[in-house]
Each structure stands twice: as C-alpha cells, then as structure tokens.
Design a protein around this motif. Structure first.
Motif, PDB file in Angstrom:
ATOM      1  N   ASN A  28       0.834  -1.196   0.000  1.00 34.17           N
ATOM      2  CA  ASN A  28       0.000   0.000   0.000  1.00 34.17           C
ATOM      3  C   ASN A  28       0.871   1.249   0.000  1.00 34.17           C
ATOM      4  OD1 ASN A  28      -2.585  -1.364   0.242  1.00 34.17           O
ATOM      5  ND2 ASN A  28      -1.965  -1.858   2.345  1.00 34.17           N
ATOM      6  N   ASP A  29       0.415   2.258  -0.687  1.00 34.61           N
ATOM      7  CA  ASP A  29       1.084   3.556  -0.727  1.00 34.61           C
ATOM      8  C   ASP A  29       0.210   4.529   0.053  1.00 34.61           C
ATOM      9  OD1 ASP A  29       1.870   6.213  -1.509  1.00 34.61           O
ATOM     10  OD2 ASP A  29       2.924   5.341  -3.223  1.00 34.61           O
ATOM     11  N   LEU A  30       0.645   4.898   1.264  1.00 29.79           N
ATOM     12  CA  LEU A  30      -0.180   5.732   2.128  1.00 29.79           C
ATOM     13  C   LEU A  30      -0.467   7.091   1.501  1.00 29.79           C
ATOM     14  CD1 LEU A  30      -1.629   6.076   4.811  1.00 29.79           C
ATOM     15  CD2 LEU A  30       0.518   6.860   5.819  1.00 29.79           C
ATOM     16  N   LYS A  34      -4.228   8.476   0.673  1.00 31.83           N
ATOM     17  CA  LYS A  34      -4.728   9.754   1.186  1.00 31.83           C
ATOM     18  C   LYS A  34      -5.205  10.665   0.047  1.00 31.83           C
ATOM     19  CE  LYS A  34      -1.848   9.937   5.352  1.00 31.83           C
ATOM     20  NZ  LYS A  34      -0.731  10.654   6.026  1.00 31.83           N
ATOM     21  N   GLU A  92      -2.293  13.228  11.337  1.00 32.75           N
ATOM     22  CA  GLU A  92      -2.998  12.060  10.795  1.00 32.75           C
ATOM     23  C   GLU A  92      -4.500  12.129  11.070  1.00 32.75           C
ATOM     24  OE1 GLU A  92      -1.732   9.415   8.877  1.00 32.75           O
ATOM     25  OE2 GLU A  92      -0.174  10.939   8.752  1.00 32.75           O
ATOM     26  N   HIS A  95      -6.953  12.303   8.220  1.00 36.24           N
ATOM     27  CA  HIS A  95      -7.177  11.121   7.378  1.00 36.24           C
ATOM     28  C   HIS A  95      -7.652   9.973   8.267  1.00 36.24           C
ATOM     29  CE1 HIS A  95      -5.165  13.185   4.065  1.00 36.24           C
ATOM     30  NE2 HIS A  95      -4.254  13.538   4.935  1.00 36.24           N
ATOM     31  N   SER A 112      -3.606   5.061   8.414  1.00 28.86           N
ATOM     32  CA  SER A 112      -2.318   4.354   8.433  1.00 28.86           C
ATOM     33  C   SER A 112      -2.345   3.088   9.275  1.00 28.86           C
ATOM     34  CB  SER A 112      -1.219   5.283   8.943  1.00 28.86           C
ATOM     35  OG  SER A 112      -1.546   5.790  10.223  1.00 28.86           O
ATOM     36  N   LEU A 115      -2.054   0.072   7.005  1.00 25.25           N
ATOM     37  CA  LEU A 115      -1.110   0.196   5.890  1.00 25.25           C
ATOM     38  C   LEU A 115      -0.476  -1.142   5.525  1.00 25.25           C
ATOM     39  CD1 LEU A 115       0.246   2.190   3.945  1.00 25.25           C
ATOM     40  CD2 LEU A 115       2.029   2.537   5.664  1.00 25.25           C
TER      41      LEU A 115
END
Length: 252
Positions: A28-30, A34, A92, A95, A112, A115
């Motif tokens: 996963n690419d945080l 987002k 954070e 999100h 996150s 993640l």
C-alpha cells in the motif's frame, strides 16, 4: 456479572490475538491512498487475527473487517471526539476512518493503521446531494458505542467443530449481527449509516423467477464481503507506482 465480564474479556483477548502466516499481496502507498480516498469510501480489510479467520471462513471471503473513510470530516464536525483525535493523532487526524473494534467499540483511527494489511476500497454510487452528510452524522453519533458483544459467543461457537454444537444452537449461530440493541458490529454500522441516507448495500426487494419477491437482510446482517459484491459500490484499484527496473545488460 463479574464472571460474565471476565469470560467476555478472556474471549475478546483470544479472538483478537494475531495468527501467524499472514501474507500481504500488494503493498500500500499511504500518500496515494490519502490522495485518492474520499469520505464515504468503505475500506475492506483482510485481518490477521483469530476473529478474522472465523469471519473469512463463515463468509467465504478474503474480507473480515470493514471501516469507512471520513477524512477530516470529524475535525470539521467538531466536539470532544474531534479534539481527542487531533490530540492523539496530530496531522494524521485529517485522514481518519471510523470502525467498530471488538475491544474499543466504535472509534476513529488513522488510515495508516491498516497500511500493512490487504485492502479493498469500495466507493458508494448514487448518493443524493446532502446524503453524505447524513452518513457522517450517523457514524459520529455512534462514536463511543460498544461492539455488539452478543456476537462474541456466536463467533466463539465457530471455533468448535460444527457437529459438537447442540442442535438447538446451530441455526441461531448463523445470525451474526442480529442484535436490535444500539451496540453494533463493524459492517452493520456502515450499512446502517448508508441505509439511513437512502443507499442500501443490497436492493430493498428482489424478484424471483416466478414473479414473487423476498425481503433482503436488515443492515445488521450485512457482512464485509457484501460491500465487495454490492452493485451500489464501485471497486477502486489504488495501486502504488510500479518499481523502476534497471535496463537489461546487452549480450556480448
């Protein structure tokens, strides 16, 4: 009461223990998550706990948990929950996702948190103007509500071989999420919020081949996989950029 609470706490600890062998199939690419996620998107999670294994077995699906992305909507909503989220998560808190956790009840946590898990994003389709605000209001109204602990016993039954269950318990054990109390499980909370906003995870009535009709399950019976299969939700593919490969070395 003390014995009941002690047994419940022990069962929760057992069910939420991690099991070995979890495999993450796609990284996963945080930052990308987002950027692409919008409030109202449902985040399906393939969990790595005992309770996750039970739910995946029961539903014959990879998805054992459902949360809903709210982004910074809670901060704009305001109130004590927003203040605590901002204090606890800092930047954070812009999100956030809402989930119903077996230990903590209905809470907000940063995106996150998952993640390192296998995820699937389901985006609701056909929401009318203003409906998303109703979804958010329903979710925030449930913050602090406990997980439906009546389902703990139901889940625990599936840790035993089916033939060992007394016959009178077998049919009832299939009705996870059937509580009519305010307590909720993860997918039921989200299904209820969309239902209140006019969007059913499943159609309200389905026609049979013979012209009859049958009622679809109440939102409290919705499981994580139902969002994956629902015509009311679009599956989003949010993949990280492909890694750059070095140019092949030419043959002599």
């Amino acid at each position: 009461m003390f014995l009941h609470d002690a047994l419940t706490e022990a069962m929760v600890a057992y069910l939420t223990a991690q099991v070995p062998g979890y495999q993450r199939r796609i990284p996963n690419d945080l930052a990308l998550l987002k950027e692409r996620l919008r409030p109202g998107d449902v985040v399906l999670v393939e969990g790595d706990t005992r309770i996750s294994q039970v739910i995946k077995y029961l539903t014959q699906s990879s998805w054992s948990h459902a949360a809903i992305y709210v982004g910074d909507a809670l901060l704009r909503w305001g109130g004590p929950h927003a203040e605590r989220a901002l204090e606890r998560y800092g930047s954070e808190a812009a999100h956030l996702i809402v989930e119903s956790d077996l230990k903590e009840g209905v809470v907000v946590v940063p995106l996150s948190k998952y993640l390192e898990s296998n995820l699937r994003i389901c985006r609701p389709q056909g929401l009318r103007p203003g409906s998303l605000d109703r979804v958010m209001a329903e979710l925030f109204d449930h913050l602090g509500v406990r997980y439906d602990q009546r389902n703990i016993l139901d889940l625990a039954r599936y840790l035993l071989p089916f033939h060992l269950l007394p016959r009178r318990f077998r049919p009832r054990s299939l009705y996870l999420g059937s509580s009519t109390s305010r307590e909720v499980i993860c997918s039921a909370l989200i299904a209820k919020a969309f239902y209140r906003a006019g969007l059913a995870v499943q159609p309200p009535v389905a026609r049979t081949a013979r012209g009859g009709s049958f009622a679809v399950r109440h939102p409290s019976y919705i499981m994580p996989r139902d969002f994956d299969l629902s015509a009311s939700f679009q599956i989003l593919k949010i993949l990280p950029p492909a890694p750059a490969f070095a140019a092949p070395v030419p043959w002599d």
